[in-house]
Design a protein around this motif. Structure first.
Motif, PDB file in Angstrom:
ATOM      1  N   THR A 295      -2.159  -0.008 -13.308  1.00 13.89           N
ATOM      2  CA  THR A 295      -1.531  -1.099 -12.570  1.00 13.89           C
ATOM      3  C   THR A 295      -0.014  -0.915 -12.438  1.00 13.89           C
ATOM      4  N   LEU A 296       0.573  -0.089 -13.291  1.00 19.66           N
ATOM      5  CA  LEU A 296       1.993   0.217 -13.140  1.00 19.66           C
ATOM      6  C   LEU A 296       2.272   0.848 -11.782  1.00 19.66           C
ATOM      7  N   PHE A 297       1.404   1.740 -11.364  1.00 16.15           N
ATOM      8  CA  PHE A 297       1.599   2.404 -10.079  1.00 16.15           C
ATOM      9  C   PHE A 297       1.335   1.449  -8.920  1.00 16.15           C
ATOM     10  N   ILE A 298       0.280   0.648  -9.041  1.00 22.04           N
ATOM     11  CA  ILE A 298      -0.077  -0.286  -7.968  1.00 22.04           C
ATOM     12  C   ILE A 298       1.021  -1.320  -7.745  1.00 22.04           C
ATOM     13  N   GLU A 299       1.587  -1.840  -8.832  1.00 22.96           N
ATOM     14  CA  GLU A 299       2.525  -2.956  -8.723  1.00 22.96           C
ATOM     15  C   GLU A 299       3.993  -2.545  -8.717  1.00 22.96           C
ATOM     16  N   GLN A 300       4.322  -1.423  -9.353  1.00 18.44           N
ATOM     17  CA  GLN A 300       5.726  -1.075  -9.536  1.00 18.44           C
ATOM     18  C   GLN A 300       6.150   0.182  -8.776  1.00 18.44           C
ATOM     19  N   VAL A 301       5.481   1.283  -9.033  1.00 19.16           N
ATOM     20  CA  VAL A 301       5.931   2.578  -8.516  1.00 19.16           C
ATOM     21  C   VAL A 301       5.842   2.649  -6.999  1.00 19.16           C
ATOM     22  N   TYR A 302       4.680   2.325  -6.434  1.00 19.47           N
ATOM     23  CA  TYR A 302       4.504   2.453  -4.990  1.00 19.47           C
ATOM     24  C   TYR A 302       5.496   1.579  -4.223  1.00 19.47           C
ATOM     25  N   ARG A 303       5.695   0.374  -4.705  1.00 15.75           N
ATOM     26  CA  ARG A 303       6.601  -0.555  -4.014  1.00 15.75           C
ATOM     27  C   ARG A 303       8.021  -0.008  -3.973  1.00 15.75           C
ATOM     28  N   ARG A 304       8.462   0.606  -5.061  1.00 17.37           N
ATOM     29  CA  ARG A 304       9.807   1.161  -5.114  1.00 17.37           C
ATOM     30  C   ARG A 304       9.948   2.416  -4.265  1.00 17.37           C
ATOM     31  N   LEU A 305       8.852   3.068  -3.993  1.00 17.63           N
ATOM     32  CA  LEU A 305       8.868   4.251  -3.127  1.00 17.63           C
ATOM     33  C   LEU A 305       8.632   3.905  -1.656  1.00 17.63           C
ATOM     34  N   GLY A 306       8.413   2.616  -1.392  1.00 14.67           N
ATOM     35  CA  GLY A 306       8.164   2.201  -0.020  1.00 14.67           C
ATOM     36  C   GLY A 306       6.742   2.414   0.441  1.00 14.67           C
ATOM     37  N   LEU A 307       5.842   2.687  -0.507  1.00 15.93           N
ATOM     38  CA  LEU A 307       4.426   2.876  -0.170  1.00 15.93           C
ATOM     39  C   LEU A 307       3.704   1.540  -0.289  1.00 15.93           C
ATOM     40  N   THR A 308       3.312   0.986   0.829  1.00 14.87           N
ATOM     41  CA  THR A 308       2.581  -0.281   0.815  1.00 14.87           C
ATOM     42  C   THR A 308       1.255  -0.104   1.533  1.00 14.87           C
ATOM     43  N   GLN A 309       0.305  -0.934   1.161  1.00 14.20           N
ATOM     44  CA  GLN A 309      -1.008  -0.834   1.780  1.00 14.20           C
ATOM     45  C   GLN A 309      -1.008  -1.321   3.224  1.00 14.20           C
TER      46      GLN A 309
END
Length: 347
Positions: A295-309
């Motif tokens: 969940t760290l990647f789903i909630e934190q990492v992707y958002r900071r990299l600009g990767l959104t669903q």
């Protein structure tokens, strides 16, 4: 030494991936318009994989119910590991929430401790499993001593008093008579683990009673009923509803049982060995860490990299982000497990 149940390693890996899908598909649903195709797609996928966590408990039931463990060993090896994992991961997620909350202004240390005690939303699995371990000696003696008829009676009580209550809540909750009836009969979240733990043990003993296709058909039908129920209630309320797919509802009970039996029927007895199985076994052992870290990647990492669903259609996003999250979380879990002294206690 008992022969390793290799099919359970395969099923654990599948269940772990499906847990990732649960959180990817459900991310942000509560703020989506339930009348959109995006919400409907995510609702269906989420119902398809809702069985993932119950299957984890079922696997534990198969492995532990017949295992002879002293109370000392139980606490030193299993209870202690869960407590250590809870302390480390809950502190990590609480720290992230604490730092994020400070952006809006000063935050007291009490906020951190409240988040620590409450735990991250996906970590309910740990206290639920801890409850199972604490009651394991009693569960073993009780279930082994019961006859077939007594086990059916126990199942009927659980179905009526636990599953029935949670299933009917969307229809009756809020009514004075219904709320008064259950006010003193509250069902704790931790009971989820015990229900599926015992159920998995009982089902595994008769998995070959029906063909795999029959189990698969029941699973698909129950999923469609859950998804339809959620969609119906969302239509009535105009907002996100998931009352038909709670872990203690009859829909999840049936879908989880059918899916577990289907997987056991498919993989039991198959010849596995060599490098392919060794890899499966290693991944199976790392699933605990994957569960805690993904969940760290789903909630934190992707958002900071600009990767959104939102970059892709719903079903494409769910598949891509689920596979990506699983493939990233797996080596992270492997690395954590190699940390001296504490690695295997927290992953």
């Amino acid at each position: 030494m008992k022969e390793r149940k290799k099919e359970l390693d395969v099923i654990r890996v599948i269940a772990c991936f499906l847990v990732v899908v649960v959180h990817v598909s459900g991310y942000g649903m509560e703020v989506m318009d339930p009348m959109t195709g995006n919400w409907a797609t995510r609702n269906l996928v989420n119902c398809l994989v809702r069985c993932a966590v119950p299957v984890f408990f079922m696997i534990s039931g198969v492995l532990f119910m017949d295992r002879e463990l002293s109370v000392r060993t139980l606490y030193r090896k299993y209870v202690a590991r869960l407590l250590a994992a809870w302390a480390v991961w809950s502190a990590l997620y609480a720290s992230i929430d604490y730092i994020a909350e400070q952006k809006a202004g000063p935050v007291s240390v009490g906020y951190f401790f409240s988040r620590f005690v409450q735990g991250h939303y996906h970590m309910w699995f740990l206290p639920a499993l801890l409850t199972v371990y604490l009651f394991l000696p009693i569960l073993q003696r009780t279930v082994r001593a019961c006859s077939g008829e007594e086990l059916k009676y126990l199942g009927a009580l659980i179905l009526a008093g636990v599953i029935g209550k949670k299933t009917l809540d969307p229809f009756l909750a809020g009514g004075p008579a219904w709320d008064a009836l259950w006010e003193n009969l509250a069902v704790p979240v931790s009971s989820i683990g015990i229900v599926y733990f015992v159920l998995g043990y009982c089902l595994y003993k008769q998995y070959d009673r029906y063909p795999a296709g029959a189990y698969l058909a029941v699973y698909i039908l129950s999923v469609l009923l859950m998804a339809g129920g959620n969609q119906y209630w969302a239509y009535l309320s105009g907002e996100h509803e998931a009352g038909a797919s709670g872990y203690l509802t009859v829909g999840v009970l049936i879908s989880s049982s059918a899916f577990f039996l289907f997987l056991v029927r498919v993989f039991s007895g198959r010849k596995t060995g060599g490098r392919s199985y060794e890899w499966i076994r290693r991944v199976s052992e790392a699933t605990f860490g994957v569960y805690l870290v993904h969940t760290l990647f789903i909630e934190q990492v992707y958002r900071r990299l600009g990767l959104t669903q939102d970059l892709f259609p719903a079903i494409v996003s769910i598949v891509l982000f689920s596979v990506l999250t699983f493939l990233i979380s797996l080596p992270v879990s492997f690395c954590i497990r190699r940390v001296p002294l504490i690695g295997k206690w927290i992953a």
